[in-house]
Every structure is written in C-alpha cells, then in structure tokens.
Motif scaffolding. Structure first.
Motif, short mmCIF file in Angstrom:
data_model
loop_
_atom_site.label_atom_id
_atom_site.label_comp_id
_atom_site.label_asym_id
_atom_site.label_seq_id
_atom_site.Cartn_x
_atom_site.Cartn_y
_atom_site.Cartn_z
N VAL A 96 0.83 -1.20 0.00
CA VAL A 96 0.00 0.00 0.00
C VAL A 96 0.87 1.25 0.00
CG1 VAL A 96 -1.84 1.26 1.17
CG2 VAL A 96 -1.78 -1.25 1.29
N LEU A 97 0.61 2.14 -0.95
CA LEU A 97 1.28 3.44 -0.99
C LEU A 97 0.45 4.44 -0.18
CD1 LEU A 97 3.37 5.47 -2.10
CD2 LEU A 97 1.88 5.75 -4.11
N LEU A 98 1.13 5.16 0.73
CA LEU A 98 0.51 6.18 1.55
C LEU A 98 1.26 7.50 1.38
CD1 LEU A 98 0.26 4.09 4.86
CD2 LEU A 98 -1.61 4.51 3.24
N LEU A 99 0.66 8.58 1.85
CA LEU A 99 1.35 9.86 1.91
C LEU A 99 1.86 10.07 3.33
CD1 LEU A 99 -1.14 12.15 -0.08
CD2 LEU A 99 0.81 10.83 -0.95
N ASP A 100 3.12 10.53 3.45
CA ASP A 100 3.64 10.75 4.79
C ASP A 100 2.85 11.85 5.49
OD1 ASP A 100 4.55 12.94 3.38
OD2 ASP A 100 6.63 12.76 3.95
N GLU A 101 2.58 11.65 6.75
CA GLU A 101 1.84 12.62 7.59
C GLU A 101 0.39 12.80 7.15
OE1 GLU A 101 4.00 16.24 8.02
OE2 GLU A 101 5.84 15.26 8.65
N TYR A 119 5.80 5.08 1.08
CA TYR A 119 5.33 6.45 1.26
C TYR A 119 5.80 7.39 0.15
CZ TYR A 119 4.17 4.89 5.98
OH TYR A 119 3.64 4.21 7.05
N ALA A 120 4.97 8.39 -0.11
CA ALA A 120 5.34 9.52 -0.98
C ALA A 120 5.31 10.79 -0.13
CB ALA A 120 4.37 9.64 -2.15
N LYS A 121 6.23 11.68 -0.39
CA LYS A 121 6.38 12.90 0.39
C LYS A 121 5.39 13.98 -0.06
CE LYS A 121 9.87 16.30 1.86
NZ LYS A 121 9.57 16.11 3.29
N ILE A 122 4.83 14.69 0.92
CA ILE A 122 3.93 15.80 0.64
C ILE A 122 4.75 17.09 0.58
CG2 ILE A 122 1.95 17.13 1.44
CD1 ILE A 122 1.02 14.64 2.94
N ASP A 123 4.90 17.64 -0.61
CA ASP A 123 5.56 18.93 -0.77
C ASP A 123 5.07 19.56 -2.06
OD1 ASP A 123 6.97 17.68 -2.83
OD2 ASP A 123 8.80 17.44 -1.66
N VAL A 124 5.77 20.54 -2.58
CA VAL A 124 5.33 21.23 -3.78
C VAL A 124 5.23 20.29 -4.98
CG1 VAL A 124 7.67 21.93 -4.47
CG2 VAL A 124 5.69 23.30 -5.21
N TYR A 149 -5.49 17.23 5.83
CA TYR A 149 -6.24 17.83 6.93
C TYR A 149 -5.44 18.89 7.69
CZ TYR A 149 -3.82 15.23 10.69
OH TYR A 149 -2.88 14.74 11.57
N ILE A 150 -4.13 18.83 7.67
CA ILE A 150 -3.34 19.80 8.43
C ILE A 150 -3.16 21.10 7.66
CG2 ILE A 150 -1.04 20.32 9.35
CD1 ILE A 150 -0.81 17.49 10.31
N ASN A 151 -2.77 21.01 6.38
CA ASN A 151 -2.39 22.24 5.67
C ASN A 151 -3.19 22.50 4.40
OD1 ASN A 151 -1.36 20.36 3.87
ND2 ASN A 151 0.75 20.60 4.59
N GLY A 333 -0.99 20.17 13.82
CA GLY A 333 0.40 20.13 13.44
C GLY A 333 1.20 21.13 14.24
N ALA A 334 2.04 21.89 13.53
CA ALA A 334 2.90 22.86 14.20
C ALA A 334 2.31 24.26 14.21
CB ALA A 334 4.27 22.88 13.52
N GLY A 335 1.06 24.40 13.79
CA GLY A 335 0.49 25.74 13.70
C GLY A 335 -1.00 25.77 13.98
N ILE A 336 -1.67 26.76 13.41
CA ILE A 336 -3.09 26.98 13.62
C ILE A 336 -3.80 26.81 12.28
CG2 ILE A 336 -4.85 28.69 14.24
CD1 ILE A 336 -2.70 29.95 16.08
N ARG A 337 -4.79 25.93 12.26
CA ARG A 337 -5.50 25.65 11.01
C ARG A 337 -6.76 26.50 10.92
NH1 ARG A 337 -8.06 19.85 10.28
NH2 ARG A 337 -9.62 20.82 11.65
#
Length: 360
Positions: A96-101, A119-124, A149-151, A333-337
């Motif tokens: 199973v392929l997932l996205l990190d975080e 896993y695949a990385k979530i970035d640009v 859900y975080i960003n 996460g590390a901030g405010i959503r």
C-alpha cells in the motif's frame, strides 16, 4: 448562500473558520431532525417500517450528487469504519502506498493491519512524488486524503485520472472528507476506484453518517471470496448478505442519514458551481493575505491550486487570543489551522488578518 447564513445563529456572534473540524447545524436541518424524532415518538416501530425505502432514497441522493449512478453506494457511519471494512477484506500481501503525515485514520488503519506500506512525500512536487513512488515501489493500492487535513494541500484530480490510466491495476482509494462539498465532482469520470467521506464537515450533514462510492465492478472485486461463497449459499434475506451489507451491517440511523440527505438537497438547491466559486474566491484571497504576512509554508505558496484550508505559523498563545476574539480555529500540526466554507465572507478573512496584525 446568504439565506443559509441567516439560518446559522452561531455566525451572528462568531467568526467560524473551522469547518475542517466540524460543519455547522442550521435551522432547516434542525427542523428536519425535530420532525423526524416527533414521528418516531408518535409511531415507534411503525415509523421504522419504511426505513429500507428511505435509506434507498439516501443512497440514490448520494449517487446522483456525486455522479455514481453506474457504481455501488454504501452507507457507513463514517469514513474510518468504511476504510477499515475494506482493509479487513483485502489480502495482507498487498503493498500500500501512503502519503507521509496523512490523516491518522488513513495511515494507521493500514499500518496497524500488517500491510507493507511505502510512502510519498507531501511537498510542492506532490504529484511527481506519488508517480515516482508508484514506479519505485510498485504498490497494489494507493490510499490517501484528497485534501490534507493539516495544511489543505489538494491532489490534482487530472493527475489521478492520468495515474489510473497509466497503472490500471493500481487500486486507488480516496478519503474525501475534507473535499466533498467544496466543489463539483463527478466520481464516474475520476481516476478514483473507491471514494469515502464522512458527512459532518463540508457537507453539513451532522455526525453519524458517511458513505463509500465504488466504481462499477470494484465492490465485487474487493469482496472476500469467503463472503461471496457464504452469500451465495445463504437463505437469508439479500439485505443481510449482499456485498454492501458488509458496510451496512446492523441498523442504520434514519435521523443521521436523513440529515445527510437533507443537506445534500440544500447544497443542490444552492448549486455546487456557486459553492465552488465562492470557496475558491475565499481560498485565493486568504492565501494572498497570509502569504503577505509570511504565515504559510513555502511549498503551500508554490502550489498552483489549493483548498480553503490553511495552516498558519502560530502557537497556543495566538490560538487563545483568536478564540477570545470569537475567531474559531484549530491547533493542528505545528500551527493553527483555518478553514473557510461558502457561508464565510471576505469580512471574516479581513477580521482574521486584522487580528493577526494586532497580535504582531
């Protein structure tokens, strides 16, 4: 849209920027729920005699709303139960392929069941990362959230369609809980094989309802052989033994699923194209404002398309300051959503921006 805003008392006293946590109850939905329980109070079991016909109408409403007339639609109290039911019926030798975080209800559901995960990385470069992971790891299944859900990072739907075309044997399963209700969507024309959603956020359906959509033939494909054999040999009523019964075992609450049906009809009356336009306008404006304040992650800024969910740089102190000013957000996460739906306004965004300026 303005009329529905008037039906939500909370919006007259609060700047509600938190639909990604919970959608809001509104007057006509409250009226439906009160009428439903009044009929149950007066009728008891007689009221439930027609439940199967009513629940069929709920399935039809969902299928029509999301373009799934040729596939199967299963009702489930929430996305997580639906996904766990799917996973419980799959062979454990699947990769199973997932996205990190990604959302814990997605990733933990997979890793806690002994599937091999990659896993695949979530970035640009999210879409490129996914395709490179498919090439590198050759997974059997790709499970992910359409909107993070975080960003608020959103996967390109055209990319998913292209991915499915290139890798037709890859089973693509999407959690659309942070997606459904924000834009028009035709499931039958998408690259997604299975799409699940809880109805309490952007669909404004309240808690205790959700659904799973299956492309034509997919539900039978993922149904365990043992279940098929037992179903074929059973003398029980088909409602207990058909393929969707795996997801709908036990009683289904007509109050909760009726609430979802009611809200889908309201969203249809408003028009999903109108809702999509409003949400997109709010998202673009908010992103520009937050970018000027240097409050967004760099890869969020660089992404061409984004949802109406944002995670801004901030700590618990800022969160408390906003809350005291009746600006409702979430610590994630590390901030405010923050998250904006069609019942929000540009004034809501401006109030947030002014509050952030004052805090600085």
């Amino acid at each position: 849209m303005k009329n529905l805003r008037k039906e939500i008392p909370l919006l007259s006293t609060t700047n509600y920027l938190n639909t990604a946590s919970s959608g809001l109850l509104y007057d006509s939905l409250l009226n439906f729920r009160q009428d439903h329980d009044q009929m149950f109070l007066n009728g008891g079991s007689i009221f439930r005699d027609e439940q199967q016909y009513f629940l069929n109408s709920v399935r039809e409403t969902i299928a029509d709303f999301f373009g799934n007339s040729s596939g199967d639609t299963a009702l489930t109290p929430n996305f997580s139960l639906g996904l766990n039911t799917i996973l419980s019926g799959l062979q454990k030798n699947k990769k199973v392929l997932l996205l990190d975080e990604d959302y814990p209800s997605v990733n933990f559901a997979v890793t806690s069941k002994d599937f091999e995960a990659c896993y695949a990385k979530i970035d640009v470069d999210l879409e490129s990362n996914i395709e490179n992971a498919v090439i590198k790891y050759t997974p059997d299944i790709f499970i992910f959230s359409l909107v993070q859900y975080i960003n608020g990072i959103v996967i390109d739907l055209d990319f998913l369609k292209s991915l499915k075309s290139k890798y037709p044997d890859l089973l693509i399963i999407a959690d659309a809980t942070q997606f459904c209700g924000t834009r028009t969507f035709d499931f039958s024309a998408s690259g997604i094989d299975i799409l699940g959603c809880s109805g309490y956020k952007w669909l404004l359906g309240g808690y205790g309802n959700g659904f799973i959509l299956f492309k034509e033939g997919v539900l039978e494909k993922i149904t365990p052989t043992s279940y098929k054999a037992a179903s074929k040999d059973s003398t029980y009523d088909n409602s207990y033994t058909n393929f969707t019964a795996r997801f709908e075992c036990g009683h289904l609450d007509t109050l909760n699923f009726g609430s979802l049906k009611h809200s889908l009809e309201i969203l249809t009356d408003i028009g999903m194209l109108n809702i999509e336009k409003k949400v997109n306008e709010l998202a673009v404006y908010t992103k520009n404002q937050l970018e000027e304040l240097n409050l967004l992650e760099e890869y969020v800024i660089k992404r061409k398309n984004h949802s109406s969910i944002f995670n801004i740089k901030g700590d618990h102190s800022l969160f408390e300051k906003l809350t005291k000013q009746h600006i409702i957000t979430s610590l994630r996460g590390a901030g405010i959503r923050i998250s904006l739906h069609f019942y929000n306004t540009m004034g809501d965004v401006e109030e947030l921006i002014n509050a952030l300026h004052r805090y600085r």
